[in-house]
Design an enzyme around this catalytic site. Sequence first.
Site, PDB file in Angstrom:
ATOM      1  CG  ASP A  47      -0.170   0.041   2.507  1.00 28.16           C
ATOM      2  OD1 ASP A  47       1.043  -0.286   2.478  1.00 28.16           O
ATOM      3  OD2 ASP A  47      -0.757   0.403   3.528  1.00 28.16           O
ATOM      4  CD1 TRP A 187      35.434  32.572 -15.251  1.00 25.34           C
ATOM      5  CD2 TRP A 187      35.197  34.764 -15.630  1.00 25.34           C
ATOM      6  NE1 TRP A 187      36.683  33.145 -15.176  1.00 25.34           N
ATOM      7  CE2 TRP A 187      36.562  34.490 -15.406  1.00 25.34           C
ATOM      8  CE3 TRP A 187      34.791  36.080 -15.890  1.00 25.34           C
ATOM      9  CZ2 TRP A 187      37.536  35.498 -15.432  1.00 25.34           C
ATOM     10  CZ3 TRP A 187      35.763  37.072 -15.919  1.00 25.34           C
ATOM     11  CH2 TRP A 187      37.115  36.785 -15.696  1.00 25.34           C
ATOM     12  CG  ASP A 354      48.221  29.315 -14.835  1.00 26.09           C
ATOM     13  OD1 ASP A 354      47.598  29.588 -15.882  1.00 26.09           O
ATOM     14  OD2 ASP A 354      47.682  28.749 -13.867  1.00 26.09           O
ATOM     15  CG  ASP A 355      47.842  30.278 -20.759  1.00 26.80           C
ATOM     16  OD1 ASP A 355      48.627  29.796 -21.585  1.00 26.80           O
ATOM     17  OD2 ASP A 355      46.719  30.734 -21.051  1.00 26.80           O
ATOM     18  CG  ASP A 466      42.364  26.349 -17.611  1.00 26.12           C
ATOM     19  OD1 ASP A 466      41.152  26.226 -17.377  1.00 26.12           O
ATOM     20  OD2 ASP A 466      42.970  27.442 -17.539  1.00 26.12           O
ATOM     21  CG  MET A 467      37.677  22.412 -21.147  1.00 24.64           C
ATOM     22  SD  MET A 467      36.111  23.291 -21.292  1.00 24.64           S
ATOM     23  CE  MET A 467      35.281  22.288 -22.479  1.00 24.64           C
ATOM     24  CG  ASN A 468      40.426  28.640 -19.925  1.00 21.67           C
ATOM     25  OD1 ASN A 468      39.878  28.801 -18.850  1.00 21.67           O
ATOM     26  ND2 ASN A 468      41.724  28.430 -20.039  1.00 21.67           N
ATOM     27  CG  ASP A 536      39.602  31.955 -13.384  1.00 21.65           C
ATOM     28  OD1 ASP A 536      40.347  31.102 -12.864  1.00 21.65           O
ATOM     29  OD2 ASP A 536      39.438  32.056 -14.609  1.00 21.65           O
TER      30      ASP A 536
END
Length: 716
Positions: A47, A187, A354-355, A466-468, A536
Site C-alpha cells: 500500500d 564565471w 601557469d599559461d 584547464d578548459m576555457n 577564478d
Amino acid sequence: MAILLNEEEHFFHLQSTNMSYIIQIENGFPLHAYWGPKLHHNKNLTDLIFCPMGSTIDRLPQEYPQYGSGDFRHPAYQVQLEDGSRVTELVYKSYRMIQGKPSLTGLPAVYVESKMEASTLEIELEDKYTGLTVVLIYTIFEERNVLTRSTKFIHKGSRSIKLRRALSACVDFHRADLEILYLSGAWTREGHLKRRQLEPGSTIIESRRGMSSHQLNPFVAILDQGTTEDTGDAYGFSLVYSGNFVAEAEVDSFQTTRVTIGVNPFDFSWQLEPGEQFQTPEVVMVYSAHGIGGMSRTFHKLYRTRLCRGPHRDKERPILVNNWEATYFDFDADKIQAIAKVAAELGIELFVLDDGWYGTRNDDTSSLGDWVENRKKLPNGLADLANKVKHYGIQFGLWVEPEMVSPDSDLYRKHPDWCIHVKGRRRTEFRTQLVLDLSRKEVRDYLFESLSHIFSTVPISYIKWDMNRALTELGSADLPVERQSETAHRYVLGLYELLERIVTSFPEILFESCSSGGGRFDPGMLYYMPQTWTSDNTDAIERLKIQYGTSVVYPVSSIGAHVSTSPNHQVGRCTPLGTRGDVAMSGNFGYELDLTKFTDAEKEVVKMQVATYKKIRSLVQQGELYRLKSPFEGIETAWMFVSEDQKEALVFYFQVLAEPHGPIKRLKLKGLNRDLDYKIKGQDTIFGGDRLLQIGLPIPELNGDFKSHSFHLTAI
Ligand code: DGJ
C-alpha cells in the site's frame, strides 16, 4: 546482501544501515514505492503506492517512465524507430543481484574497494516490438545513505533505433510540498546556493554548453519544506558527468513530483544499431535525515574515498604557489625562479607554472595545441627550469589546456578539421580559441603523445588541466550525418578516455582540473583529478559564498583556494592578509601572487600561515565539514572541521561587515562530543563540548569589515 526480494508482494527492497529504497513491479512496470529512512520490515508494503481504482499510468510513481502511453509527465527515455514512431513499452523481464559494484564501461563512477561494501540490483525490461532491452542498475552502499543509479540500453532487435532521450534515473516523489536546492553562478561567481519551493510545472537545472558549466552544477537536492542545515530530510542527486546535463523536478496535477536527471536530451540523439549498447552516466543519490549538512558530509566522504582515485587520494595535498595572477603571460625563466626561490624560503611546497610557457604564447591569441616550450621565455627549456625550481627544494607543476586549439597555431594550420565545427559555417571563437574534437581518436592520440612527452621528460609533480570555453557549432568531421547529434556526448566520452590514459600512465602526478575556475567542477572530473580550481575569483569575501556553496556537494579536499593580492584583481576589494589566509586555508591551500613583492613583515605572516596549514591540513582535507553561518543569509560566515574521533576541531569565523552595537557573539559549534572538554589553542579557558554546542564559543570582538578569527580545539 542489502537487497531483499519479496516475491509475493512483487517488490525489491534495497536497504542500507539507515536507508530504504523500494521498487514494486506491478503489471510489468517498475514502480517507485519508497525512498527514505530505513524500513525494517519487508512485508505488507504494497500500500505504499496509493493507486485509486481506475488510475491511469499518469498517476503511478515510476522508476523509468516511457513516452506515449498515457503518462504525460516527462519520460525518462524516448526512442525513435525506423518507421518514425516514438512509442515503446518496457515490460519487466528479469532481475540479477550482484555483490559489489560493477564499473561502467568508459564512464566515471563511484566504486567499492571490497565487494562487501555494496550490492547491485539489475532490473531488465524489454520492449518486445523492437527487441530493445533496458537494464536499470541500482547499487546500494551497505553503510552509507547512498544509492547509485544508471541505465543501460541493449539493442537486441534487428533494425536501427535512435535514442532521443536516455536519462540516468527517475524518482517519483509521492508528494509536492517540497523545495529544490541547487548551485547557480557564472564565471567568477560559481557555487551560489539557490533554494525555492516547487510549484506545479517544471523546474529545470541544465547545461547546454558542452561542459557541466559555471552557470548550473549537475546537482539538485529535494528538501522537505522545514529542512535546515542540520535537521530534516534532504534527497541529493549528483550526476557523475561533465557535459550537457539536465535535472528536472516536475510537479503534476496529482501533487506528485517527478525528478529526472541525466544527459541533456537537448541537441542529443544516439543511433543504436542491432547488437550495440548505450550506457548512461551514473547518478549518485544521497538521503539525509540530518539536513543539508548531513547530505553534504555523505557526499564528501563518498567522493573523497570512493570517487577520487590514485595515490594522491588519501595524501595531504601540497601547498602551492601559482604564477597566474603574479605575472599573467609576462614572465621569463628568471622571474619564475625568483618566485619559486621565495616560495621555498616561506615553506611552500610546489611551484606551478601557469599559461604562457609554450609555442609563441604572449597573450591569449595563439599557440594552444603547440605543446612545445617557448624558448624565448625559457631559453634553457622547461626541464631546466623545473630542475632549477626543484633545486630550491620544492616541486614543479605545470598548466596545460589540451582540449583547445588556437587558430594561430601549427596544429590548426596542419589539421583545420580537428576542431568541433560544422562544415561551411563560421567557427565561433571564445578567447580566440576553438575546441578540439575529442570524439576523434587521432586527436586524442596526438594529445596523449604530446603530453606524455612533456610529462616524461620534465620532472613534473602536478598538472593543472584547464578548459576555457564552451562548445559551439556542435559537429564532427568524423561522424556520419545520422550521428552528428552524438557529438557533444562523444566529446565527453573521448575526454574521459584520454584522461584515463593520462592519469593511469602518470599516477604519481597530482592533477587539478580547471575550467576558467569552476566551469567543470563536477564528479566526472573528480574521478580523474582529485582536486579542482574552484573559481577564478580569488577575492576572499567572494570566495566565502563560492566555497560555501561548492561544499554542499564537493569535499573540501577537492576545493582549490589561494591567497591572492590586495586589492583583488577581480573585484578590486582590499582585504587583510589574515582573512585571505583563513579563507584559503579552508580548502586546498595555496598562493597566487608575486611572492617577491611581499614586505618582510608580510613574509613572516605567510610563513606562519604555511606552517599552520601544514599542521591543520589533514583535518581540513579529511575531517568532517560543518557549516555554521551562511554567507547567503547575513553579514557573517563560519564553518568548522571536526576529526572523525571528535577530538580535534578547527573553526573559522568571518566578519564580512562590522555592525555597531552588535550582540555579544557566541558561535554555536557542531559535530563535537558533548561529553568531552576542549582546549582552544592560545587560550586558557577549557570549554565543555555541551557548552560549545548549546551556548557557543565566544568570538572576540573584531574591529572592521572583512576580518576573521580561527580557533583550534583539542579535546583534553
Ligand atoms: C583560466 C584559469 O582558471 C586561470 O586560473 C588561468 O589558468 C587561466 N585560465 C590561464 O589562461
